[in-house]
Scaffold this motif. Structure first.
Motif, PDB file in Angstrom:
ATOM      1  N   TRP A 131       7.215  -3.749   3.072  1.00  0.00           N
ATOM      2  CA  TRP A 131       6.489  -2.637   2.245  1.00  0.00           C
ATOM      3  C   TRP A 131       7.332  -2.358   1.152  1.00  0.00           C
ATOM      4  O   TRP A 131       6.846  -2.264   0.099  1.00  0.00           O
ATOM      5  CB  TRP A 131       6.077  -1.484   3.242  1.00  0.00           C
ATOM      6  N   ALA A 159      -3.366   6.069  -0.295  1.00  0.00           N
ATOM      7  CA  ALA A 159      -3.523   5.443   1.080  1.00  0.00           C
ATOM      8  C   ALA A 159      -3.417   3.984   1.020  1.00  0.00           C
ATOM      9  O   ALA A 159      -2.844   3.053   2.065  1.00  0.00           O
ATOM     10  CB  ALA A 159      -4.784   5.807   1.854  1.00  0.00           C
ATOM     11  N   ASP A 160      -4.006   3.168   0.033  1.00  0.00           N
ATOM     12  CA  ASP A 160      -4.094   1.910  -0.311  1.00  0.00           C
ATOM     13  C   ASP A 160      -2.714   1.344  -0.190  1.00  0.00           C
ATOM     14  O   ASP A 160      -2.386   0.362   0.464  1.00  0.00           O
ATOM     15  CB  ASP A 160      -4.901   1.436  -1.287  1.00  0.00           C
ATOM     16  N   TRP A 196      -0.880   1.359   3.193  1.00  0.00           N
ATOM     17  CA  TRP A 196      -1.485   0.849   4.276  1.00  0.00           C
ATOM     18  C   TRP A 196      -0.674  -0.274   5.016  1.00  0.00           C
ATOM     19  O   TRP A 196      -0.747  -0.443   5.976  1.00  0.00           O
ATOM     20  CB  TRP A 196      -3.120   0.355   3.958  1.00  0.00           C
ATOM     21  N   TRP A 230       1.254   0.155   8.340  1.00  0.00           N
ATOM     22  CA  TRP A 230       0.604   0.047   9.772  1.00  0.00           C
ATOM     23  C   TRP A 230      -0.329  -1.164   9.775  1.00  0.00           C
ATOM     24  O   TRP A 230      -0.645  -1.270  11.214  1.00  0.00           O
ATOM     25  CB  TRP A 230       0.254   1.345  10.112  1.00  0.00           C
ATOM     26  N   ASP A 231      -0.652  -1.973   9.023  1.00  0.00           N
ATOM     27  CA  ASP A 231      -1.345  -2.824   9.068  1.00  0.00           C
ATOM     28  C   ASP A 231      -0.828  -4.064   9.870  1.00  0.00           C
ATOM     29  O   ASP A 231       0.423  -4.469   9.537  1.00  0.00           O
ATOM     30  CB  ASP A 231      -2.060  -3.523   7.662  1.00  0.00           C
ATOM     31  N   ALA A 237      -2.833  -4.362   2.174  1.00  0.00           N
ATOM     32  CA  ALA A 237      -3.366  -3.312   1.694  1.00  0.00           C
ATOM     33  C   ALA A 237      -4.722  -3.471   1.716  1.00  0.00           C
ATOM     34  O   ALA A 237      -5.275  -4.398   1.957  1.00  0.00           O
ATOM     35  CB  ALA A 237      -2.775  -2.864   0.367  1.00  0.00           C
ATOM     36  N   TRP A 238      -5.464  -2.299   1.167  1.00  0.00           N
ATOM     37  CA  TRP A 238      -6.871  -2.522   1.017  1.00  0.00           C
ATOM     38  C   TRP A 238      -7.414  -3.394   0.080  1.00  0.00           C
ATOM     39  O   TRP A 238      -8.375  -4.133   0.443  1.00  0.00           O
ATOM     40  CB  TRP A 238      -7.831  -1.075   0.905  1.00  0.00           C
ATOM     41  N   HIS A 254      -7.257  -6.628   1.726  1.00  0.00           N
ATOM     42  CA  HIS A 254      -8.486  -7.059   2.703  1.00  0.00           C
ATOM     43  C   HIS A 254      -9.630  -7.460   1.726  1.00  0.00           C
ATOM     44  O   HIS A 254     -10.473  -8.219   2.197  1.00  0.00           O
ATOM     45  CB  HIS A 254      -8.635  -5.750   3.377  1.00  0.00           C
TER      46      HIS A 254
END
Length: 166
Positions: free
Chosen positions: A35, A136-137, A140, A143-144, A149-150, A153
């Protein structure tokens, strides 16, 4: 061999297990980017895109003091991130500096320019239109399980450590 006759794992097996648990990999056993490296690459790229916007505004709009529209800034980011993340190298200048790259999670190959652009659009819309989802993106991957990140995904991408040339 009966279950009670199976020997316990040796030092090598435990070491390999511990390394894989601490250092997650993609479907092709390539280490996923941390990260911290992803976040620093985002900051470097934000500076690059901002400087490109100022330079382009000076040329196209006749000066840097005139306000630029959101569409102007979005177009610069769309081209920068879409073309570079979608290329065969999968790296923006920030990712190059940090030794990470974007790859297709399913095939392991390049993401492609269209999906690179969609990846940026998801990131930009979440950050610009809705600040908290954007934050949040970015957080992410902490903890993914696949450090995605979104926006990863959304297009099926992963960020991995780039192979170093010898």
């Amino acid at each position: 061999m009966a279950p009670d006759e199976i020997p316990p794992p040796g030092r090598e097996e435990w070491g390999a297990w511990a390394e894989s648990a601490l250092r997650p990999t993609d479907n092709f056993d390539r280490p996923l980017a941390s990260w911290g490296r992803r976040a620093l690459a985002i900051l470097i790229d934000a500076v690059v895109v901002a400087l490109a916007g100022v330079a382009l505004a000076a040329v196209v709009m006749g000066g840097v003091s005139r306000p630029r529209s959101g569409a102007f800034n979005m177009a610069i980011g769309l081209l920068y991130y879409g073309l570079l993340n979608g290329s065969s190298g999968g790296q923006t200048l920030g990712k190059m500096a940090l030794g990470i790259q974007v790859r297709d999670a399913r095939t392991g190959g390049p993401l492609g320019v269209a999906r690179g652009m969609v990846r940026y659009l998801v990131y930009a819309v979440l950050l610009l239109a809705c600040v908290l989802p954007g934050v949040a993106d970015v957080l992410w991957p902490l903890w993914d399980d696949h450090r995605q990140a979104w926006h990863d995904h959304a297009v099926g991408s992963v960020v991995i450590e780039a192979r170093r040339s010898s």
